[in-house]
Enzyme design. Structure first.
Site, PDB file in Angstrom:
ATOM      1  N   PHE A 189     -35.194  36.524 -27.208  1.00 51.08           N
ATOM      2  CA  PHE A 189     -34.925  35.579 -28.043  1.00 51.08           C
ATOM      3  C   PHE A 189     -33.630  34.786 -27.944  1.00 51.08           C
ATOM      4  CE2 PHE A 189     -38.259  37.776 -29.816  1.00 51.08           C
ATOM      5  CZ  PHE A 189     -39.085  36.765 -30.875  1.00 51.08           C
ATOM      6  N   ASP A 243     -24.286  43.471 -22.489  1.00 53.69           N
ATOM      7  CA  ASP A 243     -25.387  42.268 -22.630  1.00 53.69           C
ATOM      8  C   ASP A 243     -26.635  42.790 -22.173  1.00 53.69           C
ATOM      9  OD1 ASP A 243     -27.101  40.072 -22.104  1.00 53.69           O
ATOM     10  OD2 ASP A 243     -25.509  38.928 -21.604  1.00 53.69           O
ATOM     11  N   ILE A 244     -27.475  43.321 -23.187  1.00 53.02           N
ATOM     12  CA  ILE A 244     -28.630  44.093 -23.211  1.00 53.02           C
ATOM     13  C   ILE A 244     -29.588  43.318 -22.388  1.00 53.02           C
ATOM     14  CG2 ILE A 244     -30.477  45.305 -24.387  1.00 53.02           C
ATOM     15  CD1 ILE A 244     -28.538  45.941 -26.641  1.00 53.02           C
ATOM     16  N   LEU A 245     -29.844  42.125 -22.479  1.00 54.38           N
ATOM     17  CA  LEU A 245     -30.912  41.212 -21.990  1.00 54.38           C
ATOM     18  C   LEU A 245     -30.525  40.985 -20.407  1.00 54.38           C
ATOM     19  CD1 LEU A 245     -33.854  39.753 -22.222  1.00 54.38           C
ATOM     20  CD2 LEU A 245     -32.452  37.726 -22.817  1.00 54.38           C
ATOM     21  N   LYS A 293      -9.221  53.963 -42.727  1.00 55.58           N
ATOM     22  CA  LYS A 293      -9.499  52.519 -43.112  1.00 55.58           C
ATOM     23  C   LYS A 293      -8.159  52.151 -42.918  1.00 55.58           C
ATOM     24  CE  LYS A 293      -9.972  50.195 -47.395  1.00 55.58           C
ATOM     25  NZ  LYS A 293     -10.054  50.378 -49.192  1.00 55.58           N
ATOM     26  N   ASP A 325     -22.113  40.165 -30.296  1.00 57.78           N
ATOM     27  CA  ASP A 325     -21.448  39.963 -28.839  1.00 57.78           C
ATOM     28  C   ASP A 325     -20.059  40.585 -28.676  1.00 57.78           C
ATOM     29  OD1 ASP A 325     -23.638  38.024 -28.191  1.00 57.78           O
ATOM     30  OD2 ASP A 325     -22.708  36.426 -29.292  1.00 57.78           O
ATOM     31  N   LYS A 348     -30.352  30.610 -20.691  1.00 60.04           N
ATOM     32  CA  LYS A 348     -30.592  31.909 -20.880  1.00 60.04           C
ATOM     33  C   LYS A 348     -31.866  32.655 -20.124  1.00 60.04           C
ATOM     34  CE  LYS A 348     -30.128  35.314 -25.010  1.00 60.04           C
ATOM     35  NZ  LYS A 348     -30.243  35.465 -26.361  1.00 60.04           N
ATOM     36  N   ASN A 383     -24.278  40.606 -38.214  1.00 66.78           N
ATOM     37  CA  ASN A 383     -24.713  39.334 -38.225  1.00 66.78           C
ATOM     38  C   ASN A 383     -26.012  39.251 -39.386  1.00 66.78           C
ATOM     39  OD1 ASN A 383     -27.533  39.928 -36.642  1.00 66.78           O
ATOM     40  ND2 ASN A 383     -26.023  39.887 -34.887  1.00 66.78           N
TER      41      ASN A 383
END
Length: 400
Positions: free
Chosen positions: A323, A306-308, A289, A279, A337, A210
């Site tokens: 965040f 999902d770390i949090l 490749k 995600d 959240k 991202n």
């Protein structure tokens, strides 16, 4: 504590001058700006170029060599310094300073400065014990100058005793302690901050990621450090220099980030999850490749950890701050959240705006807690990070 502190190092002649080169290296690595003045005798032991390379600044040694015609060099240096170090300090320079003699660049600048002055003596054990030297040291101490006592050991002259210049690491630690503010709210606390994007490989040359720059996470880590915390920064691939004064761990994937945080989670008091974690990842990453084919193709993806949520489920005493970077319905997603992932606070921002969020130096956020909301208008990410942490500390107290 030494980040952006201005240290003026005055170097007098003696075999210990080589240690002063290492001292400049240690101070600059700790984030200080260092400028060096040398006596003529010091230049007999070490070339000024060594100090120039280590400090990235001009080296001064001639009172009448004005490198900048807009200022008087010794007055400008005296005014510039936050702290003046004399290391190594010979019996000669100690005697001159005690009696107000200014006959070279070092002594002239020392008489002109109003900054704190520290002296680190280095000389033969019998010279250090001489009544005249001890008398001069006492006089300077009474004048407010402080001394870094020499250590005992084998001296260059062959004697064994007190007179060795203290080691650069010890001097750097003492200087750092001097600049350490008192009553910092996070002093003694362990803080983990995650920052930047994660990278999920498709094959050796392609990946999913991202636009996160890591700037907000880095700002949170620096703010926590400056509030007294021992900080561990876990970051994904970013184009930012590692901040000083903290442990820095570089990772690539979401899995690696989770492992790095969990390995330190039990000891943490605060965890600030500012990273923008991918995600999804390819269910099968190719070892070579993937070649282009005719027509469309499909890629099967799977969820990354999902770390949090994982941290929220395992939380015991930690204060967990997440965040939420959203492009719409910011408040709805942030509050969801907060509850769903068992966080204590969520910092939410609208990343659809080009002047804030990903890549920008400014940010506008809203802090959501349980029964608490506060909006923070646009400001620099560094200033915003301090405001956020101070607000969280005021709301929740310092984590136990």
């Amino acid at each position: 504590m030494l980040v952006n502190k201005k240290i003026l190092l005055c170097v007098s002649g003696g075999i210990a001058v080589y240690k002063a080169v290492a001292l400049v290296s240690k101070l600059t690595q700790a984030g200080a700006h260092v400028k060096v003045i040398m006596t003529e005798s010091a230049r007999q032991f070490v070339n000024p170029l060594s100090f120039q390379v280590m400090s990235k600044n001009d080296v001064f040694y001639d009172t009448f060599d004005e490198k900048d015609s807009h200022v008087i060099a010794h007055i400008d240096l005296a005014d510039w310094a936050d702290l003046v170090l004399v290391a190594p300090a010979t019996a000669n320079v100690i005697g001159k300073l005690a009696n107000g003699i200014a006959d070279d660049m070092v002594t002239t600048t020392l008489l002109a400065t109003t900054a704190p002055v520290w002296i680190a003596p280095a000389m033969n054990v019998h010279m250090y014990d001489h009544p005249a030297v001890l008398r001069n040291i006492d006089r300077l101490y009474a004048d407010g100058i402080r001394f870094i006592e020499p250590s005992a050991g084998y001296l260059a002259c062959g004697y064994v005793g007190k007179g060795r210049l203290e080691e650069p690491e010890k001097i750097t630690a003492l200087v750092s302690k001097f600049f350490e503010p008192q009553n910092l709210p996070l002093k003694g606390k362990q803080v983990i901050v995650s920052a930047g994007p994660t990278l999920e490989r498709i094959d050796p040359v392609r990946y999913l990621s991202n636009f996160s720059s890591g700037k907000m996470g880095y700002a949170m880590a620096e703010a926590a450090r400056d509030l007294g915390a021992a900080v561990t920064l876990v970051h994904g691939p970013v184009a930012l220099p590692d901040p000083s004064g903290m442990t820095v761990i570089a990772i690539e994937s979401a899995e690696q980030m989770l492992e790095a945080i969990l390995s330190r989670y039990d000891a943490a008091d605060y965890v600030i999850k500012a990273a923008a974690v991918a995600d999804y990842r390819p269910k099968q990453a190719a070892q070579q490749k993937v070649k282009k084919q005719q027509g469309d193709t499909q890629m099967e993806l799977e969820r990354t950890p999902d770390i949090l949520a994982t941290l929220g489920a395992q939380k015991t005493h930690q204060l967990l701050i997440g965040f939420a970077a959203e492009t719409n319905d910011v408040e709805t997603y942030a509050l969801d959240k907060l509850t769903r992932k068992n966080a204590d606070y969520i910092i939410a921002n609208d990343v659809s705006k080009t002047d804030r969020g990903f890549g920008a130096d400014q940010n506008t956020v809203t802090l959501y807690g349980h029964d608490f909301v506060q909006h923070f208008p646009s400001t620099s990410k560094r200033a915003l990070a301090t405001q956020l942490l101070e607000t969280i500390i005021a709301q929740s107290g310092v984590a136990k």
